[in-house]
Design a protein around this motif. Structure first.
Motif, PDB file in Angstrom:
ATOM      1  N   GLN A   1      -4.929   2.570  -5.067  1.00 43.65           N
ATOM      2  CA  GLN A   1      -3.561   2.067  -5.222  1.00 43.65           C
ATOM      3  C   GLN A   1      -3.311   1.569  -6.640  1.00 43.65           C
ATOM      4  OE1 GLN A   1      -1.094   2.636  -3.602  1.00 43.65           O
ATOM      5  NE2 GLN A   1       0.310   0.942  -3.268  1.00 43.65           N
TER       6      GLN A   1
ATOM      7  N   ARG B   1       7.189   4.663  -3.456  1.00 41.79           N
ATOM      8  CA  ARG B   1       8.251   3.735  -3.829  1.00 41.79           C
ATOM      9  C   ARG B   1       7.694   2.416  -4.374  1.00 41.79           C
ATOM     10  NH1 ARG B   1      12.393   3.311   1.113  1.00 41.79           N
ATOM     11  NH2 ARG B   1      10.437   2.787   2.178  1.00 41.79           N
ATOM     12  N   THR B   2       6.640   1.897  -3.745  1.00 43.11           N
ATOM     13  CA  THR B   2       6.092   0.611  -4.184  1.00 43.11           C
ATOM     14  C   THR B   2       5.542   0.686  -5.608  1.00 43.11           C
ATOM     15  OG1 THR B   2       5.619  -0.037  -1.910  1.00 43.11           O
ATOM     16  CG2 THR B   2       4.417  -1.189  -3.644  1.00 43.11           C
TER      17      THR B   2
ATOM     18  N   THR C   1       0.809  -1.219   0.000  1.00 42.65           N
ATOM     19  CA  THR C   1       0.000   0.000   0.000  1.00 42.65           C
ATOM     20  C   THR C   1       0.841   1.268   0.000  1.00 42.65           C
ATOM     21  OG1 THR C   1      -0.146  -0.127   2.424  1.00 42.65           O
ATOM     22  CG2 THR C   1      -1.944  -1.136   1.147  1.00 42.65           C
ATOM     23  N   GLY C   2       2.150   1.142  -0.138  1.00 38.69           N
ATOM     24  CA  GLY C   2       2.995   2.325  -0.227  1.00 38.69           C
ATOM     25  C   GLY C   2       2.615   3.179  -1.422  1.00 38.69           C
ATOM     26  N   LYS C   3       2.624   4.485  -1.240  1.00 32.66           N
ATOM     27  CA  LYS C   3       2.078   5.368  -2.264  1.00 32.66           C
ATOM     28  C   LYS C   3       3.091   5.830  -3.297  1.00 32.66           C
ATOM     29  CE  LYS C   3      -1.654   7.065   0.669  1.00 32.66           C
ATOM     30  NZ  LYS C   3      -2.314   8.248   1.279  1.00 32.66           N
TER      31      LYS C   3
END
Length: 307
Positions: A206, A181-182, A177-179
């Motif tokens: 996401q 880097r992911t 759920t990183g906005k």
């Protein structure tokens, strides 16, 4: 909408139990059998009979099944050196005849590292990024050529980059759920992006971030598969739903809010919300593994209603 079976063996399951679930997964027509990659039970104290290794398990299942896809949600980058992981996954892919998928994450559960003497570095995400570069770089190096990598955490010099997987490309799954880097890493390395245990609304947001990141990286947003992982608790009536919830230590109202719980019709309706959010694949987290009737119920009364 594809349905895949997703297991959490660290909660207490031996290989024979996993084999029974994998065989049922294949016989009932599901698309794939996946498992977590953990060495310590979450909650409780004993975790009997103890952990099973994800890639040893999948190697066994590769020889015991013939159709279903097999993989991890998610292999921890802290557990294995990237060169070793690339060899292991390629070998299991060959053992399966080309049915393996690699879900790879940064690793997060500090207690299991402490329990088994596995280093748990503070800077895990940069190591995870280098692992993705190394694993995919080794697989993509043409036969007869060598692979060299100079990173901050990993260095490879003139690797023969062998063995190669059977598949032209082993699908790589990245999730979370990183906005920022992911989505960036998914845009660069992933074939599939997975959002675990989130609402349809949060999943849609996401997925949109990943699509934007893919387009900024020169890919089409639709190049990736978008998926969710959700706990399943399906019953023919309220008594059966309550029994299955109790078996995994959960409350029915909470499962209805946060998972795929209820009657088959309820669950079909809820899956429809994830389909509208952009998901085309659901990993059904099955926590009571001996309850194979649960898998049969979903296969017979939920899946036929899905688009």
């Amino acid at each position: 909408m594809e349905l895949r079976i997703f297991t959490e063996p660290q909660q207490g399951a031996d290989y024979d139990t996993l084999l029974a679930v994998a065989r049922a997964t294949e016989e009932l027509g599901y698309d794939a059998f996946f498992r977590s990659d953990h060495y310590l039970r979450m909650g409780g104290v004993d975790g009997l009979p103890g952990p099973t290794d994800a890639w040893i398990t999948l190697a066994g299942l590769a020889r015991e099944t013939s159709r279903i896809r097999l993989g991890t949600l998610m292999t921890a980058a802290t557990f294995r050196l990237p060169g070793v992981l690339a060899i292991q996954v390629a070998q299991v892919d060959a053992m399966s005849g080309g049915r393996i998928e690699l879900g790879l994450g940064a690793g997060w559960f500090a207690a299991e590292h402490t329990a088994y003497g596995i280093p748990f570095p503070a800077a895990r995400f940069p190591r995870f990024e280098e692992q993705l570069a190394v694993v995919t770089g080794l697989w993509e190096t043409p036969p007869g050529e060598t692979f060299t990598f100079e990173g901050t955490y990993y260095r490879l010099t003139d690797s023969p980059a062998l063995p190669k997987p059977v598949q032209r490309r082993v699908p790589v799954i990245i999730g979370g759920t990183g906005k920022e880097r992911t989505p960036r890493l998914a845009a660069r390395y992933a074939d599939e992006f997975n959002v675990p245990f989130a609402s349809a609304e949060d999943s849609a947001a996401q997925f949109a971030r990943v699509r934007r990141a893919a387009e900024e990286a020169g890919r089409k947003g639709d190049d990736l598969v978008y998926s969710n992982a959700l706990v399943a608790c399906v019953g023919r009536d309220e008594a059966e739903i309550a029994r299955r919830a109790a078996a995994i230590g959960r409350e029915v109202p909470e499962l209805r809010r946060n998972g795929l719980a209820g009657s088959p019709d309820e669950v079909v309706d809820r899956i429809g919300r994830y389909l509208e959010a952009g998901s085309s694949r659901i990993y059904l987290q099955i926590l009571d593994l001996p309850d194979l009737d649960h898998l049969e119920l979903i296969a017979n009364q939920v899946r036929p209603q899905l688009p």
